[in-house]
Scaffold this motif. Structure first.
Motif, short mmCIF file in Angstrom:
data_model
loop_
_atom_site.label_atom_id
_atom_site.label_comp_id
_atom_site.label_asym_id
_atom_site.label_seq_id
_atom_site.Cartn_x
_atom_site.Cartn_y
_atom_site.Cartn_z
N ILE A 5 33.58 37.25 52.32
CA ILE A 5 33.72 37.26 50.86
C ILE A 5 33.50 38.68 50.32
CG2 ILE A 5 32.70 36.45 48.70
CD1 ILE A 5 32.08 33.82 50.10
N LEU A 6 32.44 39.32 50.79
CA LEU A 6 32.10 40.65 50.28
C LEU A 6 33.11 41.71 50.71
CD1 LEU A 6 28.22 40.63 50.79
CD2 LEU A 6 29.50 40.26 48.68
N SER A 7 33.77 41.49 51.84
CA SER A 7 34.73 42.47 52.33
C SER A 7 36.11 42.29 51.73
CB SER A 7 34.82 42.40 53.86
OG SER A 7 35.31 41.13 54.28
N ASP A 8 36.33 41.20 51.02
CA ASP A 8 37.64 40.95 50.42
C ASP A 8 37.83 41.86 49.20
OD1 ASP A 8 39.55 39.51 48.46
OD2 ASP A 8 39.87 38.44 50.34
N LYS A 9 38.87 42.67 49.22
CA LYS A 9 39.09 43.66 48.15
C LYS A 9 39.37 42.99 46.81
CE LYS A 9 40.75 47.25 51.32
NZ LYS A 9 40.53 46.47 52.54
N THR A 10 40.09 41.87 46.83
CA THR A 10 40.38 41.16 45.59
C THR A 10 39.11 40.60 44.97
OG1 THR A 10 42.60 40.57 46.35
CG2 THR A 10 41.66 39.25 44.57
N VAL A 11 38.21 40.10 45.81
CA VAL A 11 36.93 39.58 45.32
C VAL A 11 36.12 40.71 44.69
CG1 VAL A 11 34.70 38.64 46.04
CG2 VAL A 11 36.81 37.63 46.90
N ARG A 12 36.10 41.87 45.34
CA ARG A 12 35.34 43.00 44.80
C ARG A 12 35.92 43.45 43.45
NH1 ARG A 12 35.44 45.51 50.07
NH2 ARG A 12 36.55 47.30 49.18
N LEU A 13 37.24 43.49 43.37
CA LEU A 13 37.87 43.90 42.11
C LEU A 13 37.58 42.89 41.00
CD1 LEU A 13 39.77 45.76 40.53
CD2 LEU A 13 41.69 44.42 41.41
N THR A 14 37.65 41.60 41.32
CA THR A 14 37.38 40.56 40.33
C THR A 14 35.93 40.62 39.86
OG1 THR A 14 39.04 39.12 41.38
CG2 THR A 14 37.46 38.08 39.89
N ALA A 15 35.01 40.78 40.81
CA ALA A 15 33.59 40.87 40.46
C ALA A 15 33.33 42.09 39.58
CB ALA A 15 32.75 40.94 41.72
N LEU A 16 33.93 43.21 39.92
CA LEU A 16 33.75 44.43 39.13
C LEU A 16 34.25 44.25 37.70
CD1 LEU A 16 32.94 47.43 39.10
CD2 LEU A 16 35.28 47.97 39.85
N ALA A 17 35.43 43.63 37.56
CA ALA A 17 36.01 43.44 36.23
C ALA A 17 35.18 42.49 35.39
CB ALA A 17 37.45 42.92 36.37
N LEU A 18 34.74 41.38 35.96
CA LEU A 18 33.98 40.40 35.19
C LEU A 18 32.57 40.89 34.86
CD1 LEU A 18 35.11 37.04 36.85
CD2 LEU A 18 35.89 38.06 34.70
N LEU A 19 31.96 41.64 35.76
CA LEU A 19 30.65 42.20 35.46
C LEU A 19 30.74 43.26 34.36
CD1 LEU A 19 29.11 42.50 39.05
CD2 LEU A 19 28.50 40.86 37.26
N ALA A 20 31.82 44.04 34.38
CA ALA A 20 32.03 45.01 33.30
C ALA A 20 32.23 44.30 31.97
CB ALA A 20 33.25 45.88 33.63
N LEU A 21 32.92 43.15 32.02
CA LEU A 21 33.14 42.37 30.81
C LEU A 21 31.81 41.83 30.28
CD1 LEU A 21 35.55 41.36 29.08
CD2 LEU A 21 35.47 39.24 30.41
#
Length: 319
Positions: A5-21
């Motif tokens: 999960i943590l190594s998935d680039k899409t997951v990291r991008l999604t987490a980054l975007a939602l945390l910024a939100l």
């Protein structure tokens, strides 16, 4: 599993975007936070439609599960006194899963326009039942009280906003993991050639049934979040065919490229509709519809195909 999960680039991008939100929500005015909550809720339902779309199917009636989730929240409070966020989300998803599992036995036999219109017919049956049944609120619906968190009733909507972001992130991660699984990878295979999938030993009908139930669960969670964010449920705003139409609109506008795309598209849709109504209250639908036409003509891959051209996103996804 956690490493995957943590190594998935899409997951990291999604987490980054939602945390910024979530961080931005601490500094934004209340009406902006409300719009973002509505957008995130719709985005969860569109995430379910994305699962079907990648299989080559489109539902014109997902307002059915969106409405079931919303009414599950309202009725669980009205009948059982439930106000806890986690219990409300679970109730919304459970009702949607049960309905999706039952109807899936019928819908998995149909394709193309027949699948789309039959799903719409089921949603309008629910709309008729809600409108005509006084015990279910009839046309007035129900108000939804403030959501609590383990007995704590926070002031304002910042905590609810953060909780909705957390749920959306969890749903996006689960869907991404599903799409990377063997069953998830069957989505495009089923869309391209069902006969070959059957020859490989997989049941297309069973695979579509599972995807439909997953899609229903996501729409149910979305409806539950919308009910809590809006504080009101009624048939016109939660179940009517226009609700399903808006979800399809956002799906096309966002594009199928990523699990993050539904949330971005849904938030853009909320603000587009808000400003269109402010600019032209009697012709706002023309502005919204014109925007969709422009996207179809010039961005057939949706808004996500445009965002992928940003170097930062391209590097994060492909490095």
């Amino acid at each position: 599993m956690l490493h995957a999960i943590l190594s998935d680039k899409t997951v990291r991008l999604t987490a980054l975007a939602l945390l910024a939100l979530a961080a931005a929500g601490l500094m934004l005015p209340a009406w902006v936070v409300d719009n973002m909550m509505f957008g995130l809720a719709r985005g969860a339902a569109v995430l379910g439609l994305l699962v079907l779309w990648r299989t080559g199917l489109m539902s014109f009636g997902h307002g059915l599960y969106f409405g079931l989730g919303a009414y599950a929240v309202a009725l669980s409070e009205h009948w059982l006194g439930l106000s806890d966020f986690a219990l409300r989300i679970l109730a919304a998803m459970l009702v949607a899963v049960v309905a999706g599992f039952a109807l899936g036995f019928i819908l998995r036999r149909y394709r193309d326009i027949f699948f789309a219109m039959l799903s719409l017919a089921f949603s309008m049956v629910l709309y008729g039942i809600l409108v005509k049944t006084e015990a279910l609120g009839s046309t007035d619906g129900f108000s939804v009280s403030q959501t609590t968190f383990l007995g704590w009733a926070p002031e304002g909507k910042q905590v609810l906003f953060s909780a909705i972001i957390a749920v959306c992130l969890a749903l996006a991660v689960l869907v991404q993991m599903y799409l990377r699984s063997t069953l998830g990878r069957l989505t495009t295979a089923i869309r391209d050639n069902e006969i070959r999938v059957e020859y490989l030993g997989y049941s297309v009908a069973r695979a579509i049934h599972i995807k439909y139930v997953i899609s229903a669960a996501l729409a149910g969670a979305a409806g539950g979040m919308m009910a809590m964010a809006l504080g009101q449920v009624d048939p016109d705003s939660m179940v009517y065919w226009t609700v399903s139409g808006e979800l399809v609109f956002i799906t096309i506008m966002a594009g199928p490229g990523s699990v993050l795309a539904p949330f971005i598209g849904a938030i853009i849709f909320e603000f587009l509709r808000t400003y269109a109504f402010e600019i032209a209250p009697h012709a706002w639908q023309l502005i919204v519809g014109g925007t969709l036409l422009l996207i179809i003509f010039f961005l057939p891959g949706g808004i996500w195909s445009l965002l992928e051209r940003i170097p930062f996103i391209r590097r994060l996804r492909h490095d």
